[in-house]
Write an enzyme that holds these catalytic residues in place. Sequence first.
Site, PDB file in Angstrom:
ATOM      1  N   GLU A 288       0.826  -1.207   0.000  1.00 18.08           N
ATOM      2  CA  GLU A 288       0.000   0.000   0.000  1.00 18.08           C
ATOM      3  C   GLU A 288       0.865   1.264   0.000  1.00 18.08           C
ATOM      4  OE1 GLU A 288      -4.048  -0.484   1.921  1.00 18.08           O
ATOM      5  OE2 GLU A 288      -3.251   1.136   3.136  1.00 18.08           O
ATOM      6  N   HIS A 317       6.515 -27.699   0.457  1.00 19.53           N
ATOM      7  CA  HIS A 317       5.744 -28.741  -0.226  1.00 19.53           C
ATOM      8  C   HIS A 317       4.614 -28.134  -1.040  1.00 19.53           C
ATOM      9  CE1 HIS A 317       7.915 -31.707   2.194  1.00 19.53           C
ATOM     10  NE2 HIS A 317       7.890 -30.749   3.096  1.00 19.53           N
ATOM     11  N   LYS A 431     -14.029   2.447  -2.118  1.00 26.12           N
ATOM     12  CA  LYS A 431     -14.934   2.835  -1.024  1.00 26.12           C
ATOM     13  C   LYS A 431     -16.133   3.612  -1.586  1.00 26.12           C
ATOM     14  CE  LYS A 431     -11.454   3.209   2.642  1.00 26.12           C
ATOM     15  NZ  LYS A 431     -10.809   4.058   3.628  1.00 26.12           N
TER      16      LYS A 431
HETATM   17  O1  PA5 Z   1      -2.859   1.929   6.093  1.00 32.68           O
HETATM   18  C1  PA5 Z   1      -3.940   2.494   5.930  1.00 32.68           C
HETATM   19  O2  PA5 Z   1      -4.043   3.725   6.057  1.00 32.68           O
HETATM   20  C2  PA5 Z   1      -5.203   1.715   5.597  1.00 32.68           C
HETATM   21  O3  PA5 Z   1      -4.935   0.387   5.357  1.00 32.68           O
HETATM   22  C3  PA5 Z   1      -6.174   1.816   6.757  1.00 32.68           C
HETATM   23  O4  PA5 Z   1      -5.589   1.317   7.911  1.00 32.68           O
HETATM   24  C4  PA5 Z   1      -7.486   1.063   6.478  1.00 32.68           C
HETATM   25  O5  PA5 Z   1      -8.060   1.491   5.250  1.00 32.68           O
HETATM   26  C5  PA5 Z   1      -8.476   1.308   7.605  1.00 32.68           C
HETATM   27  O6  PA5 Z   1      -8.664   2.679   7.798  1.00 32.68           O
HETATM   28  P1  PA5 Z   1      -9.230   3.276   9.126  1.00 32.68           P
HETATM   29  O7  PA5 Z   1      -8.277   3.039  10.223  1.00 32.68           O
HETATM   30  O8  PA5 Z   1      -9.420   4.722   8.833  1.00 32.68           O
HETATM   31  O9  PA5 Z   1     -10.534   2.589   9.380  1.00 32.68           O
END
Ligand code: PA5
Length: 441
Positions: A288, A317, A431
């Site tokens: 990410e 395996h 989203k």
């Molecule tokens: O690393 C990140 O910013 C994302 O993976 C968030 O952790 C994830 O989308 C969840 O977001 P939030 O903590 O706002 O619910």
Amino acid sequence: MSSSITWNFSNLEQARAGDRLGLTAADLEAALPRARSAHEDLESRRVAGRLPFYELPYRGQVIGEIRAYVDEVRGRFSDIVVLGIGGSSLGPAALYTALGRSADQSLSAPRLHFPDNVDPFEFDALLGSLELEKTLFNVITKSGGTPETLVQYLIVKERLQHKLKDRYRENLVFTTDPAKGLLRELAQAENIRAFDIDSGVGGRFSVLTPVGLLPAALTGIDVEALCTGAGQADQDSSVAEILDNPAYRFALSLILLRDLKGAGTVVMMPYCNRLLGLADWFRQLWAESLGKRYNLEGREIFWGQTPEKALGATDQHSMVQLYMEGPFDKVICFLEVEDHGVDVIIPRLYPDRSALDFWGGRTLGQVLTAEKHATEEALRQAGRANLTALFPRVDAFTVGHFMMTCEIATVFAGSFLGIDALDQPGVELGKVLTKKELEKP
Ligand code: PA5
């Protein structure tokens, strides 16, 4: 003081890994000026307060607040459910997988659950299996608006209110932004206990905020040692000499293998079940943070290296055939453990049968380590680049050390590549479209 993790990069050198994937001294040398600029960039952003995750290991006050809450609720809960997803779940889940079972051997330590997904079958089964009065729900969301977390919360709140009436709030604790977002509003309006996620610390860098520390402390994990290990990693990875800095060298190796040798995939492969959660957590961190269409100048680059996970010896395996003989597009990052804390002796039951007697008297730990060394060497002989992070043991110190090293490696990689490692614009469209989908008649 626990000793730190050590890294072995020698199987990445061309002299050992061969021409196809090995790196030469000249490859590294050529990257050093850019790497030094990345180091200076990190230093100046840190001083300017723009990389606050660096300071998380040093906050005694936050640990004090968490400890006070843990003392307040001690003995009241048999189960704790974390309602969160992505960075709001993977960090605490990795800590619990690695350290949860050795933290508190007493039967009174609460069990931790991470439903994470909105799978109806699983969520219903989990709620059905819990005694609600004895369950604490830790709702974690930085933004306060993540759909998966919000819908889980709504279901849980209704059930808690039904069962506990006005006392429902005693079974809830929020972890969210200190000032903004829906969850913060609810905490204030309904007087629900809430911990802060520092502004400027995004989900995947938040394991050392109450996101990770609160669930960990509630199950008896030594959060001070976790932070001490992370602080040690910060010291180790502040060294300006790039090749002596484990976080920088780790990141630089992965980047150069990808950009010069086509290693588009990095497989994190612990030889220890307890460390598999760290590989899950690393997948999100590397994917990410660095999987980006644009660089900081707004130019299209489509950069990314796919992080995968595998488990030794299980995946010998399953996946290792591919790693050995498939395309030259992977680098394997082994996690090895020197002392598993426990070992199991293999009995000598068949002295007359040499094929069975060979194993008798050895231990499971010895077999696991031998399998790791053998796979590492076999990959090397096949010209497959690999490296190892060696944990002297699995404890809070080493886990904190490893996670902080990976976080520093990730921001360093972002800076080296000219990528914003702290945003995730590609997650947003999904989203928005989810809501649109649900608005359809
Ligand atoms: O690393 C990140 O910013 C994302 O993976 C968030 O952790 C994830 O989308 C969840 O977001 P939030 O903590 O706002 O619910």
